[in-house]
Each structure stands twice: as C-alpha cells, then as structure tokens.
Motif scaffolding. Sequence first.
Motif, PDB file in Angstrom:
ATOM      1  N   ARG A   2       0.834  -1.197   0.000  1.00 21.91           N
ATOM      2  CA  ARG A   2       0.000   0.000   0.000  1.00 21.91           C
ATOM      3  C   ARG A   2       0.873   1.254   0.000  1.00 21.91           C
ATOM      4  N   THR A   3       1.944   1.210   0.786  1.00 22.17           N
ATOM      5  CA  THR A   3       2.860   2.349   0.843  1.00 22.17           C
ATOM      6  C   THR A   3       3.546   2.558  -0.503  1.00 22.17           C
ATOM      7  N   PHE A   4       3.972   1.478  -1.113  1.00 17.93           N
ATOM      8  CA  PHE A   4       4.609   1.563  -2.427  1.00 17.93           C
ATOM      9  C   PHE A   4       3.653   2.203  -3.431  1.00 17.93           C
ATOM     10  N   GLY A   5       2.365   1.822  -3.334  1.00 16.31           N
ATOM     11  CA  GLY A   5       1.367   2.407  -4.213  1.00 16.31           C
ATOM     12  C   GLY A   5       1.176   3.886  -3.950  1.00 16.31           C
ATOM     13  N   ASP A   6       1.158   4.286  -2.661  1.00 16.27           N
ATOM     14  CA  ASP A   6       1.001   5.701  -2.313  1.00 16.27           C
ATOM     15  C   ASP A   6       2.115   6.548  -2.908  1.00 16.27           C
ATOM     16  N   VAL A   7       3.314   5.978  -2.958  1.00 17.46           N
ATOM     17  CA  VAL A   7       4.452   6.699  -3.520  1.00 17.46           C
ATOM     18  C   VAL A   7       4.316   6.831  -5.028  1.00 17.46           C
ATOM     19  N   PHE A   8       3.853   5.775  -5.689  1.00 14.92           N
ATOM     20  CA  PHE A   8       3.882   5.761  -7.142  1.00 14.92           C
ATOM     21  C   PHE A   8       2.679   6.415  -7.815  1.00 14.92           C
ATOM     22  N   VAL A   9       1.533   6.447  -7.134  1.00 15.62           N
ATOM     23  CA  VAL A   9       0.330   6.980  -7.776  1.00 15.62           C
ATOM     24  C   VAL A   9       0.544   8.387  -8.348  1.00 15.62           C
ATOM     25  N   PRO A  10       1.177   9.338  -7.626  1.00 16.22           N
ATOM     26  CA  PRO A  10       1.353  10.675  -8.208  1.00 16.22           C
ATOM     27  C   PRO A  10       2.309  10.700  -9.396  1.00 16.22           C
ATOM     28  N   ILE A  11       3.156   9.685  -9.512  1.00 18.13           N
ATOM     29  CA  ILE A  11       4.150   9.663 -10.583  1.00 18.13           C
ATOM     30  C   ILE A  11       3.589   9.066 -11.868  1.00 18.13           C
ATOM     31  N   ILE A  12       2.558   8.220 -11.721  1.00 18.98           N
ATOM     32  CA  ILE A  12       2.020   7.496 -12.868  1.00 18.98           C
ATOM     33  C   ILE A  12       1.625   8.408 -14.033  1.00 18.98           C
ATOM     34  N   PRO A  13       0.960   9.562 -13.797  1.00 18.48           N
ATOM     35  CA  PRO A  13       0.562  10.383 -14.951  1.00 18.48           C
ATOM     36  C   PRO A  13       1.716  10.788 -15.863  1.00 18.48           C
ATOM     37  N   VAL A  14       2.868  11.139 -15.286  1.00 16.16           N
ATOM     38  CA  VAL A  14       3.984  11.550 -16.148  1.00 16.16           C
ATOM     39  C   VAL A  14       4.572  10.350 -16.879  1.00 16.16           C
ATOM     40  N   LEU A  15       4.516   9.166 -16.247  1.00 15.94           N
ATOM     41  CA  LEU A  15       4.997   7.970 -16.930  1.00 15.94           C
ATOM     42  C   LEU A  15       4.047   7.587 -18.064  1.00 15.94           C
ATOM     43  N   VAL A  16       2.747   7.783 -17.834  1.00 12.36           N
ATOM     44  CA  VAL A  16       1.772   7.549 -18.903  1.00 12.36           C
ATOM     45  C   VAL A  16       2.026   8.500 -20.064  1.00 12.36           C
ATOM     46  N   ALA A  17       2.236   9.788 -19.736  1.00 11.11           N
ATOM     47  CA  ALA A  17       2.505  10.771 -20.786  1.00 11.11           C
ATOM     48  C   ALA A  17       3.773  10.409 -21.556  1.00 11.11           C
ATOM     49  N   THR A  18       4.787   9.981 -20.816  1.00 11.79           N
ATOM     50  CA  THR A  18       6.034   9.578 -21.468  1.00 11.79           C
ATOM     51  C   THR A  18       5.799   8.387 -22.377  1.00 11.79           C
ATOM     52  N   GLY A  19       4.968   7.447 -21.930  1.00 10.66           N
ATOM     53  CA  GLY A  19       4.636   6.300 -22.774  1.00 10.66           C
ATOM     54  C   GLY A  19       3.950   6.728 -24.058  1.00 10.66           C
ATOM     55  N   LEU A  20       3.062   7.717 -23.951  1.00  6.99           N
ATOM     56  CA  LEU A  20       2.400   8.233 -25.153  1.00  6.99           C
ATOM     57  C   LEU A  20       3.408   8.896 -26.092  1.00  6.99           C
ATOM     58  N   PHE A  21       4.329   9.666 -25.515  1.00  3.64           N
ATOM     59  CA  PHE A  21       5.367  10.295 -26.331  1.00  3.64           C
ATOM     60  C   PHE A  21       6.220   9.239 -27.040  1.00  3.64           C
ATOM     61  N   MET A  22       6.525   8.148 -26.316  1.00  2.00           N
ATOM     62  CA  MET A  22       7.306   7.069 -26.929  1.00  2.00           C
ATOM     63  C   MET A  22       6.551   6.444 -28.098  1.00  2.00           C
ATOM     64  N   GLY A  23       5.241   6.267 -27.901  1.00  2.00           N
ATOM     65  CA  GLY A  23       4.439   5.703 -28.971  1.00  2.00           C
ATOM     66  C   GLY A  23       4.394   6.608 -30.190  1.00  2.00           C
ATOM     67  N   LEU A  24       4.215   7.912 -29.950  1.00  2.00           N
ATOM     68  CA  LEU A  24       4.184   8.861 -31.054  1.00  2.00           C
ATOM     69  C   LEU A  24       5.532   8.933 -31.765  1.00  2.00           C
ATOM     70  N   ARG A  25       6.599   8.879 -30.960  1.00  2.00           N
ATOM     71  CA  ARG A  25       7.927   8.900 -31.584  1.00  2.00           C
ATOM     72  C   ARG A  25       8.135   7.648 -32.431  1.00  2.00           C
TER      73      ARG A  25
END
Length: 467
Positions: free
Chosen positions: A107-130
């Motif tokens: 649960r703690t690991f999830g609490d740390v990562f949840v705020p970071i996920i949006p930028v990783l998702v955006a980066t994944g989209l950028f990778m796909g577009l590239r």
Amino acid sequence: MASNSEIAKQVIESVGGEDNIQSIAHCATRLRIMVHDREQVNVEAVEQIDKVKGAFYNSGQYQIIFGTGTVNRIYEEVTNQGVTGTSKSEMKEETAKQGNAFQRAIRTFGDVFVPIIPVLVATGLFMGLRGLLTQETVLAWFGLVPDDISENFLLFTQVLTDTAFVFLPALVAWSTFRVFGGTPIIGLVLGLMLVSPSLPNAWAVAGGTAEPIYFLGFIPVIGYQGSVLPAFFAGIVGAKFERWCRKRVPEALDLIVTPFLVLLVMIVLSLMVLGPILHLVENWIFSGTLALLGLPFGLSGLIIGFFNQIIVITGVHHIFNFLEIQLLENLGYNPFNPIVTGAIAAQGGAALAVGVKTQSKKLKALAFPSSISAFLGITEPAIFGVNLRYGKPFIMGLIGGGISGFLAAILELKATGMAITVIPGTLLYLNEQIFYYLLVNIVAIGVAFVLTYMFGFSDKDHNINEK
C-alpha cells in the motif's frame, strides 16, 4: 441522473452520516472513506447510488468506485458539504496498523507511485508517437526514409521521452518524502543528487563506456538514472531522519541545520550504502522477471496473463510499474505490457457480456461504462462493480487474460513504452506489431465475452429482475 451534489449527500448518508466519517480521500478512480463504526455503513445503499460502479471494504477503508474524473468531482462535493478531507499520506498514517506487513508495504509503495504514474503515462504516449513518426513503414507513406528526419527533431523527441526516466529517482524521492512525512523539496534535491552529471552515468557504466568511482577501493559509486529502489529507500530513511532532526534541532537553527544535515548524511548513505546494495537487488528482480518472461512455449504469458487481475484486487500491481521501468531501461522495450493488456481487455470483455445479457437496466448502465473503462486501461469498475460481484465473469476474464497473454508471448510482442494498455496502448505498437497487438486484444475480449455470455452469467442465477 442525480447531480454530483446529490450523489455526495447520498454517499454521506449511506456511510452513516458525517459523524461516522473519520477521514476521506480519493485516488484515480475510488473515493476512500474511513469510518468510526462499520456497522453504520449501508453498502447496498451505496451501490444503488448513481455513478457508483462498485463498493468494497479493503485496507481499513470503504472504497467507492466512481471512475476517473468523476471521483474528483464527487470528492469536491463531499468536502463542500462539510466533511473534512485528508491527504492520502494522512490516511496512510491512520491505516498504518491495519493489514499485515506485506499489505502495508505494498500500500505504501502504491502511495508513492500513484502521483508519478501520470507523467509515466505521458512519457509512454510520447514514446508511442515517436515510434510512429520514426517508423520506416509510416515514413514510406510520405515518401521519406529515417535519414530524412532532422537531428534537431530527434533531439526534441528525446527530451519528451527520456526526461521522466532520467530524473525518475528525483520523482521517487520527492514522493517518498511526501508519504513518510518529510519535506518533499528536500527529497527532490536528494533525488537529483542521485542523478548528478558529476557522477558516472548509470547507462554509460552498463554500456561499458564509463567506469564507477570506487571509494575506499571497493565501494562502487555511480549515478542512478532510471533506478527506483535506491531513491525509494533513501526517501524512507531521509524522511525519518529529517523528522528526528527537527525534534532535536533548536527552532532558530532548524531552517538551516536540518536540510544541511539531511542532505549531507543521506547523500553519503545513499551513494555508499543504499545505492550499491539496492542496485544489486534491482538487478536480481530484473533477472527474475526476465527468467519468467523467458519461459518457453508462451508459458510466461499464460501465467502472468491469468494472475495479473487477481493481483490487481490486492493492490500489489503497483510494483509492476517498477518492473516495466526496469525492462525499458535494460532492454529498450517492454514485453510485460502486451501480456497485461490482454488481461485488462479480457475483464472488459466479461463486463461487456454481462451488460449485453442482463435484462436489468441498472446493471446495463453499470456494465457498459465499466467495460469501456477497462478498454481504456482501468479495470477497477469492471472488476469490483460487475465481474467480481457476480463471480463467474471474473473467472472467465482471467481465462481470457491467460489465453491472450499466451498469444502475446508466442508472438513476442514488445511495447515501446509503459503504463497505457488496450485502446490507448496502441500508441506503443505503431510499427509492424500493431496488427498482432490488435489480435491479442480481440482474442482477450472475444474469449472472455463468449465464455461469460455462455457459461458465466445469467439474471436467473443471481435473482436479478428486469428493472
């Protein structure tokens, strides 16, 4: 349909009123409510509220699923009606003693990562577009070849695709300090120190073009670009050390002395002790994942695809973010994503079958949006609102996930990024793999849909009357 304000009022009443609410927070899809007395909560009433896609008790909290976007608005309306909200870090402290040690850690690991996920998702989209813009097949449609692409353009795309991963330790340390009660900006600076350009670059060391700096003749010191565990544990220790310092440093000196001590002690500890040890652990985890993904005859996909959504129920799936990051950093591609995307699509297929087969208008209104949510990569509404509630659809979804995962492994699909799946995930396969990727998702949805429709659900089995 009721307004968000009315829905918020109904939620408050259904959980026993404002006096029974200890604290309230929300994540990406769920409203999380801690209550004083569980007996006062009317779960059935909660599930009948408009826009509610499911409700359950887990980790000391009543979690009400509204879905992405909606949950933010409902939370705002609940707090507008006088209910005191709380941060997830505060709620974490309140639930710290609930659940076993493993559940608390995840649960703690999830609490740390949840705020970071949006930028990783955006980066994944950028990778796909590239990947799309630099794909030979796509370029050929416009009469171009890879050599025609400007170096400046490629440099610009690298800024979009590489920044989040290069500075990932800074993001992790910032979020870990926040969760464990430290000062987030100190965590951010500590994380930036771990990727300082003054240190040997981790990727250059791995590629053999740079050497670690050896302190005392045997302690290897490098930068930790893309690493998670060193920054995570440095954040835990650093936040606790900061709180220890603030209790002992005189208030007049606190502003200067505490940050100085925390950064000095933690960078030494991180580079000399935590970093080398945890970098070793990361390599072991990565090797173990590779070993599982390397199982022959598609067994890796079958195993991961079947069990993935069971793990999602427990909340342990947050750790997979770390695994995907490591796969991208070490391999340059992500074989885990296409397996998981089938598991997610299959739960959507099962929920879709329930919506098609049931005669209940309310269940249809719940099942169809839940399946769409799954096809966009978020399965909680489908799992908790439909499939798991009726049992067999969830199992049929697991079977669909196992079969599609097997197919993804046999076809050796490789994502160019992470964190997005099913329909958005197509951006990670905009190359010669796109048709295979679509096939995996179609198989996942088709198998789960057919099995659920034929064997997994009927209104009669659950005494559902048309309404």
